[in-house]
Design an enzyme around this catalytic site. Structure first.
Site, PDB file in Angstrom:
ATOM      1  N   SER A   1      37.901  53.359  33.451  1.00 30.03           N
ATOM      2  CA  SER A   1      37.625  55.155  34.303  1.00 30.03           C
ATOM      3  C   SER A   1      37.714  54.722  35.786  1.00 30.03           C
ATOM      4  O   SER A   1      38.084  55.003  37.075  1.00 30.03           O
ATOM      5  CB  SER A   1      35.852  54.887  33.852  1.00 30.03           C
ATOM      6  OG  SER A   1      35.447  55.537  32.745  1.00 30.03           O
TER       7      SER A   1
ATOM      8  N   SER B   1      32.873  58.128  33.810  1.00 32.70           N
ATOM      9  CA  SER B   1      32.534  57.155  33.091  1.00 32.70           C
ATOM     10  C   SER B   1      32.898  58.024  31.891  1.00 32.70           C
ATOM     11  O   SER B   1      31.974  58.560  30.958  1.00 32.70           O
ATOM     12  CB  SER B   1      31.569  56.329  32.910  1.00 32.70           C
ATOM     13  OG  SER B   1      30.020  56.029  31.654  1.00 32.70           O
TER      14      SER B   1
ATOM     15  N   GLU C   1      43.416  43.031  28.488  1.00 31.20           N
ATOM     16  CA  GLU C   1      42.088  44.689  27.141  1.00 31.20           C
ATOM     17  C   GLU C   1      43.029  44.512  25.847  1.00 31.20           C
ATOM     18  O   GLU C   1      42.525  44.289  25.265  1.00 31.20           O
ATOM     19  CB  GLU C   1      41.918  45.436  27.420  1.00 31.20           C
ATOM     20  CG  GLU C   1      40.272  45.469  28.909  1.00 31.20           C
ATOM     21  CD  GLU C   1      39.621  47.252  28.977  1.00 31.20           C
ATOM     22  OE1 GLU C   1      39.448  47.262  28.003  1.00 31.20           O
ATOM     23  OE2 GLU C   1      40.416  47.568  30.351  1.00 31.20           O
TER      24      GLU C   1
ATOM     25  N   HIS D   1      50.908  35.991  54.167  1.00 27.72           N
ATOM     26  CA  HIS D   1      49.772  34.821  54.686  1.00 27.72           C
ATOM     27  C   HIS D   1      48.982  33.955  54.406  1.00 27.72           C
ATOM     28  O   HIS D   1      48.091  33.302  55.369  1.00 27.72           O
ATOM     29  CB  HIS D   1      49.062  36.166  55.556  1.00 27.72           C
ATOM     30  CG  HIS D   1      49.969  37.371  56.517  1.00 27.72           C
ATOM     31  ND1 HIS D   1      50.702  36.749  57.466  1.00 27.72           N
ATOM     32  CD2 HIS D   1      50.403  37.976  55.764  1.00 27.72           C
ATOM     33  CE1 HIS D   1      50.865  38.104  57.877  1.00 27.72           C
ATOM     34  NE2 HIS D   1      51.057  38.733  57.161  1.00 27.72           N
TER      35      HIS D   1
ATOM     36  N   LYS E   1      27.674  44.500  27.428  1.00 27.60           N
ATOM     37  CA  LYS E   1      27.491  45.694  27.547  1.00 27.60           C
ATOM     38  C   LYS E   1      26.171  45.643  26.819  1.00 27.60           C
ATOM     39  O   LYS E   1      24.958  46.032  27.813  1.00 27.60           O
ATOM     40  CB  LYS E   1      28.282  46.449  27.340  1.00 27.60           C
ATOM     41  CG  LYS E   1      29.541  47.404  27.870  1.00 27.60           C
ATOM     42  CD  LYS E   1      30.028  48.621  27.344  1.00 27.60           C
ATOM     43  CE  LYS E   1      31.107  49.013  28.451  1.00 27.60           C
ATOM     44  NZ  LYS E   1      31.936  49.521  27.690  1.00 27.60           N
TER      45      LYS E   1
END
Lengths: 332, 332
Positions: free
Chosen positions: A39, A80, A211, A227, A318
């Protein structure tokens, strides 16, 4: 999952049919897009498209922390897919406290519930997809909300053109993806390299290979790479890399920067695959790259005998997130 | 080079003595900090300090491209230690065209020349240092300019406290750095992991190990890491990583996120070194981390028998940059 990616033109079409249905009244001094993972990448791409087009800054927030400048002059876009992302819910609640105008992009969950309670505008995305697969729907949704709110970063016509491009080229992209999966199937560490305006697409490639294929990916971005990182690649203790480098052929300096990176790797004998992004416009290039990396990462999973859809460690996170953020378990 | 890092309290002191000498008149709707490498990191740290303190957004530009929103309401901070950085000079010229209020942070070169011609305020940093070593001077300079312009992200008293902390702890930091260099001296790929507000310090660690130690480093940032990278680490094709993870002990969620990352690596048998940033305030934590990683990266170079000061591939890039950006060779 291959079919899900190949179905993207239909997803874009569905979101286009709702273009103009959700808007937010300004004026705004800044835009904040909040979201995580599949998301959150929507925010990165909005920022990419805004770079040379918008008169206010866009910041992408990938955490529960909202910057202190968020105020009633902020358009806060809360993305979401599930509607049950701890970080996004916490950030959105905080943005509301600070008086920001919030619009939600979600398929449901607690974010939709919050939006309904507070009377916030919601752009609904279809249920039953993996968040990373619903990307073009959420993206088109946000582009439509911005356009309808006087903050155009891509017009409806541009998205329609990009959709037609995707329809025409899906077969070709699938065969390019097979070749890319073959290249990435290696015990060398995969590096995805590009120039700075395209960083969101390198991040997207990384996340898709993470994933779907379950591999670690390093992202390198020019010109900052020149750099510091460049010195690390001179004679590293660990030196087994395989590089996918891509550029926008309409950006001459960007192409030159990527060619310089490629030269540095090749002079040290590393294998490099170089891609020029095809597209009728910037949205087209974004969708081309996202479909290519999505399909390639699914193919690599299948070559490895893994389920591209499974993400067991994210589920473990989660279930721990409520404790980490001190808010307890979400009750969707 | 060890002495250069240990001399940082003197550098901060020198910059503090000029606090208040340079200011820019607002009001401003946004701040853009432009800079590359050892100069650009100053912008990242300003953004870190601004996160929960400033009422306008800060964007760090690490390229020649200036976002379209830059206007007369933008404070544009141009940071180039040498004053001869192609990207920063191009971005600064563009910002001036767009009417931004520009302030230059430099030791001289074309940036100082441009500033003199245009009558722009300049904060001078001492000549003869490596850009990455002059970091605390440039940072203190920018903090002073912001404070004097009504945009405080750190007060003079906070910087003074941080300087005293650095003086007190330099010896201890040096011995921690030796231990960290020992840990990082490995054929495994070095990963530097942290939580999102501290990302600039992980980027700084990466750059220091790149330039001084000549090794490749991957940066991982929570909580975004938990939404994609985490899956890549489940069963990667290439799996040899050594992780340095650090957190701000005053940020409970941040600490929890880093501990979760550490747990994921340890359950897969990877070696992890965990650090809690010490500091009397945020500036103190920044300087502590920067000195620790700077000294550790120099020690690692010496263990490898390499010159920490040498960065030959950056010189090769600098001689190609004029062609890449289509502006020819710089004439300092």
């Amino acid at each position: 999952m291959r079919g899900d990616y190949l179905n993207w033109p239909r997803l874009v079409e569905d979101a286009l049919s709702k273009w103009g249905s959700v808007s937010v009244e300004g004026p705004f001094e800044n835009i904040v897009v909040s979201g995580m993972g599949g998301s959150g990448i929507v925010g990165d791409v909005v920022k990419l498209l805004a770079l040379e087009r918008l008169s206010v800054p866009v910041e992408v927030v990938k955490s529960h922390i909202v910057p202190s400048y968020v105020s009633a002059r902020t358009l806060f876009v809360s993305v979401s897919y599930s509607g049950n992302t701890h970080e996004t819910l916490l950030a959105t609640a905080r943005a509301l406290e600070k008086g920001a105008k919030v619009v939600a992009i979600t398929s449901g969950g607690l974010l939709e519930k919050l939006a309904t309670e507070k009377g916030l505008p919601v752009f609904k995305t279809p249920v039953g997809l993996l968040p990373r697969v619903s990307f073009p729907h959420m993206l088109t949704g946000v582009l439509g909300v911005l356009d309808s709110s006087g903050l155009t970063v891509a017009s409806r016509a541009e998205v329609e053109d990009a959709k037609r491009q995707l329809e025409r080229e899906a077969g070709e992209i699938a065969s390019e993806a097979s070749s890319l999966a073959e290249f990435a199937y290696s015990r060398e560490l995969l590096v995805v390299a590009t120039h700075s305006p395209l960083e969101p697409l390198a991040v997207r490639a990384k996340s898709e290979f993470n994933e779907n294929s379950k591999i670690v990916v390093k992202v390198d971005v020019a010109p900052e790479w020149m750099h510091n990182d460049i010195v690390g690649y001179e004679k590293p203790l660990f030196d087994e890399y395989r590089v996918v480098a891509f550029y926008d052929p309409d950006d001459q300096a960007g192409r030159g920067l990527v060619e310089f990176m490629v030269g540095e790797h090749e002079r040290r004998g590393r294998r490099v695959r170089v891609l020029a992004l095809r597209g009728v416009n910037k949205v087209g290039k974004v969708l081309y790259a996202a479909m290519l990396f999505g399909l390639a990462s699914v193919e690599l999973a299948l070559k490895r005998g893994l389920d591209p859809a499974a993400t067991e460690s994210i589920a473990r996170y989660k279930s721990a997130a409520g404790r980490i953020f001190g808010v307890g378990t979400l009750k969707p």
